[in-house]
Design a protein around this motif. Structure first.
Motif, short mmCIF file in Angstrom:
data_model
loop_
_atom_site.label_atom_id
_atom_site.label_comp_id
_atom_site.label_asym_id
_atom_site.label_seq_id
_atom_site.Cartn_x
_atom_site.Cartn_y
_atom_site.Cartn_z
N THR A 130 -1.39 46.62 31.24
CA THR A 130 -0.21 45.86 30.33
C THR A 130 -0.12 44.53 30.40
OG1 THR A 130 0.63 48.31 30.70
CG2 THR A 130 2.13 46.76 29.55
N PHE A 131 0.12 44.07 29.03
CA PHE A 131 0.30 42.72 29.14
C PHE A 131 1.54 42.57 28.18
CE2 PHE A 131 -3.99 43.13 29.93
CZ PHE A 131 -4.26 42.31 30.95
N LEU A 132 2.12 41.20 28.14
CA LEU A 132 3.29 41.01 27.62
C LEU A 132 2.94 39.92 26.80
CD1 LEU A 132 6.31 41.38 27.26
CD2 LEU A 132 6.73 39.33 28.97
N ALA A 133 3.03 39.63 25.41
CA ALA A 133 2.66 38.77 24.36
C ALA A 133 4.05 38.33 23.73
CB ALA A 133 1.71 39.49 23.41
N CYS A 134 4.14 36.82 23.77
CA CYS A 134 5.37 36.30 23.14
C CYS A 134 4.98 35.22 22.22
CB CYS A 134 6.16 35.77 24.46
SG CYS A 134 6.78 36.95 25.68
N PHE A 148 1.05 37.17 29.12
CA PHE A 148 1.20 37.08 30.50
C PHE A 148 0.96 38.53 31.00
CE2 PHE A 148 4.28 34.70 28.27
CZ PHE A 148 4.40 33.72 28.99
N LEU A 149 0.61 38.63 32.30
CA LEU A 149 0.16 39.85 32.77
C LEU A 149 1.76 40.59 33.11
CD1 LEU A 149 -1.96 42.15 33.93
CD2 LEU A 149 -1.58 41.04 36.33
N LEU A 150 1.59 41.89 32.75
CA LEU A 150 2.96 42.66 33.04
C LEU A 150 2.53 43.60 34.36
CD1 LEU A 150 5.87 42.87 32.18
CD2 LEU A 150 5.34 44.71 30.71
N THR A 151 3.16 43.28 35.58
CA THR A 151 2.88 43.69 36.94
C THR A 151 3.77 45.08 36.95
OG1 THR A 151 4.29 42.37 38.08
CG2 THR A 151 2.01 41.93 37.88
N ASP A 152 4.77 45.46 36.17
CA ASP A 152 5.64 46.68 36.29
C ASP A 152 5.83 46.89 34.90
OD1 ASP A 152 7.49 48.64 36.51
OD2 ASP A 152 8.80 47.57 37.57
N LYS A 171 12.56 36.95 22.31
CA LYS A 171 13.18 38.05 21.26
C LYS A 171 12.15 38.48 20.87
CE LYS A 171 17.77 36.02 20.39
NZ LYS A 171 18.42 35.27 19.59
N THR A 172 10.75 37.64 20.85
CA THR A 172 9.63 38.27 20.07
C THR A 172 8.58 39.10 21.10
OG1 THR A 172 8.37 36.17 20.72
CG2 THR A 172 9.88 36.37 18.69
N CYS A 173 8.86 38.92 22.53
CA CYS A 173 7.83 39.69 23.24
C CYS A 173 7.71 41.11 23.01
CB CYS A 173 8.58 39.29 24.65
SG CYS A 173 8.72 37.60 25.37
N VAL A 174 6.53 41.48 23.35
CA VAL A 174 6.24 42.85 23.16
C VAL A 174 5.00 43.16 24.22
CG1 VAL A 174 6.58 43.11 20.64
CG2 VAL A 174 4.22 42.21 21.31
N LYS A 175 4.97 44.39 24.71
CA LYS A 175 3.67 44.96 25.44
C LYS A 175 2.66 45.30 24.67
CE LYS A 175 7.07 47.09 28.54
NZ LYS A 175 7.56 48.44 29.34
N THR A 176 1.51 45.10 25.21
CA THR A 176 0.28 45.34 24.72
C THR A 176 -0.87 45.37 25.52
OG1 THR A 176 -1.07 44.44 22.89
CG2 THR A 176 -0.29 42.93 24.49
N LYS A 177 -2.01 46.08 25.07
CA LYS A 177 -3.17 46.19 25.87
C LYS A 177 -4.14 45.17 25.49
CE LYS A 177 -1.79 49.99 27.85
NZ LYS A 177 -1.63 50.21 29.44
#
Length: 190
Positions: A130-134, A148-152, A171-177
């Motif tokens: 899972t990654f975080l894109a902002c 960003f790498l999402l470690t949790d 405010k724009t951050c979303v989880k992604t693969k």
């Protein structure tokens, strides 16, 4: 005409000096190869992984397409004569900055073609894909998101900036693969 003894001795002296000279130092030589391959994509955002050595990884409309180097648990580009490696920077938050660097430091990527990119477990986090894109906190000409790498995977999305998320609009951050499509590499020697 016979060569003189002095000429013969001089020739031997020169030959011994030449043979005693050190060999040139070996250097890494990379034959220029043009390789094309699939970009790494965020299926939910419709954007592709891009960047170059010295920059933070981003998602944009047009990503890297020169094939991938998966050696030693790394993720590098281009496939041949790799100039940039995707490295995970340490930090106190569950979102880790991803940066392109000239040398491979991260050796825990789980990669391959036709798979989701994942970071293998370390002493500080479990395996995650899972990654975080902002979006950046400034205007851009084309769609761009910092990665960003999402470690949790269960953590709530950030609501305030911190030292890792300094240049993003939280405010724009979303989880992604991130998905690496099947290998379509074509190689041409240049």
């Amino acid at each position: 005409m016979k060569p003189s003894f002095a000429a013969f001795t001089a020739l031997l002296s020169v030959a011994s000096i030449v043979s005693a000279a050190p060999a040139p130092a070996a250097t890494d030589v990379c034959i220029q190869v043009i390789s094309t391959g699939p970009p790494i994509i965020s299926p939910t955002l419709g954007l592709q992984l891009t960047g170059s050595a010295g920059t933070q990884a981003t998602l944009q409309k047009a990503g890297l397409t020169q094939g991938w180097n998966f050696n030693n648990g790394g993720l590098g580009s281009p496939k041949y004569c790799t100039k940039a490696w995707l490295n995970i920077q340490a930090g106190p938050y569950p979102w880790k900055k991803l940066v392109w660097e000239g040398s491979q430091k991260t050796t825990t990527w789980k990669t391959g073609y036709d798979v989701d990119l994942a970071a293998g477990a370390t002493s500080t986090y479990n395996t995650t894909s899972t990654f975080l894109a902002c979006s950046p906190n400034y205007e851009t000409f084309a769609p761009e998101m910092f990665l960003f790498l999402l470690t949790d995977e269960n953590v709530k999305l950030p609501v305030i900036n911190d030292e890792t998320l300094t240049n993003v609009n939280v405010k724009t951050c979303v989880k992604t693969k991130l998905h690496i499509p099947p290998d379509t590499i074509a190689t041409i020697a240049a």
